[in-house]
Each structure stands twice: as C-alpha cells, then as structure tokens.
Design an enzyme around this catalytic site. Sequence first.
Site, PDB file in Angstrom:
ATOM      1  N   ASP A  29       0.862  -1.189   0.000  1.00 14.05           N
ATOM      2  CA  ASP A  29       0.000   0.000   0.000  1.00 14.05           C
ATOM      3  C   ASP A  29       0.895   1.235   0.000  1.00 14.05           C
ATOM      4  O   ASP A  29       1.635   1.463   0.948  1.00 14.05           O
ATOM      5  CB  ASP A  29      -0.901  -0.028   1.239  1.00 14.05           C
ATOM      6  CG  ASP A  29      -2.061   0.962   1.141  1.00 14.05           C
ATOM      7  OD1 ASP A  29      -1.931   1.944   0.381  1.00 14.05           O
ATOM      8  OD2 ASP A  29      -3.070   0.741   1.828  1.00 14.05           O
ATOM      9  N   ARG A  84      -0.188   4.370  -0.271  1.00 16.31           N
ATOM     10  CA  ARG A  84      -0.959   5.591  -0.021  1.00 16.31           C
ATOM     11  C   ARG A  84      -0.450   6.357   1.194  1.00 16.31           C
ATOM     12  O   ARG A  84       0.027   5.776   2.149  1.00 16.31           O
ATOM     13  CB  ARG A  84      -2.442   5.247   0.197  1.00 16.31           C
ATOM     14  CG  ARG A  84      -3.133   4.827  -1.068  1.00 16.31           C
ATOM     15  CD  ARG A  84      -4.538   4.371  -0.800  1.00 16.31           C
ATOM     16  NE  ARG A  84      -4.582   3.146  -0.001  1.00 16.31           N
ATOM     17  CZ  ARG A  84      -5.693   2.521   0.335  1.00 16.31           C
ATOM     18  NH1 ARG A  84      -6.857   3.012  -0.031  1.00 16.31           N
ATOM     19  NH2 ARG A  84      -5.667   1.416   1.039  1.00 16.31           N
TER      20      ARG A  84
END
Length: 213
Positions: free
Chosen positions: A141, A143
Amino acid sequence: MSNSASLSSIEPSLELSVKLVAEAHLPTEVGDFRILGIRSKVDNQEFVVLVKGELKTNEPTLVRIHSQCLTGDVFHSIKCDCGRQLQAAMKKVATAGLGVIIYHPQEGRGIGIINKIRAYALQDQGADTVEANLRLGFDVDERQYDQCSDIIKLLGITHVKLMSNNPDKLSALQQAGITAERVPLEIELTTTSPALDYLKTKKEKMGHLLSEV
Ligand SMILES: [Zn+2]
C-alpha cells in the site's frame, strides 16, 4: 456553513499542506452537496471534496476518505467494492445531513491506473491483489494520508466518524491529532462476487476490518 454558504471565508493556516482554490454547488442523485477544489501546496495533487451541511468544530462528523478507483467508481467494476463504497458513503452523508467525502487521488493504492491494470493482468494469472503489487516492485500500500488530515483540519473538523474498514486510515488521522472513530462501511456481496477474493486478501494480508468475508 450551510450548503449554500461559501467556504471562502476559511482562513487557511500556513502550516497546512493544502489550500482551497474553488467551490461550487453540486446536485447529485443522492442530494445536494458543496464541491470543493483543493490543491496541495507541496506536490501536484488535486483533491475533490464533497461537503454536506454546516461543518462545526467538535461536532462528530461523518468522513469518507475515498481512494480513487477509476474502474470501480466510473466503470462500476465488480472486481472490487470501491464504487459501491463511495455510493454508500454519499448516501450515509446525505441521510445524516452532515459529512464530508474526500476524493483521494491515489489510484490503485498509490501505484496509478496503468500499473493497476498491470496488477490486474497478474491477477488474471492467479496472483492476489497484494502479490500483484509486490511483483510489480511496489509496496502493498503506497498511499499517504497526511494531506487528507490537513483537508480535515482546513475544514475545521476536529471529531471524525470515519467510514472505513481500513485501520491504517484511522490511525493516520489519530496520529495527525484528529479525534477519530470508525464507522464500518461494508458492502453486501454474493458468494459468487468477483470482489470476494479481493476483500478476503485485504482482510487476511492488510488487516482490514471486514466481518462479511
Ligand atoms: Zn476499486
């Protein structure tokens, strides 16, 4: 601030990484919102934010940080639950008469649409969503939520009811000094839904809080 009132009176703090640059009225299928155009001061990201009702400091406020998913949000792909989560969050906010949808422009958990299609191709060959991103050389991930926290601060919200199944989002807000509690946002899936394996992987490998899969 009501839906018809202007947000232009917000005094942007110099410490925030984002600034409000445009706002307008946006009628939608689930009700009327204000739509805000917010730009990053530190990179080239542009955020779109929907606001419903009069935002107040200390008032517990429904917030969805929705990570962009072109395939789910626009093309209504059923490979993931993103599009339906966005719709459900908008309906919850409309029903409550108060809330915020932050559209977070980090497609494919931050790898971009082209790489997401590459990841889908690996998934067509049997990889799961986590394995595919790793095989392409990315983190599971990628983000970041710092600027989302700053958007919440820019709007003057101090108590967030976060519509999410992702514990990382919740802790990112808490670490930014925002009082945040989680409101589950689960979409009903049939046993044959293509999104089922995707959500199982998110639950088992990424710690997402899902009771339905
Ligand atoms: Zn998606």
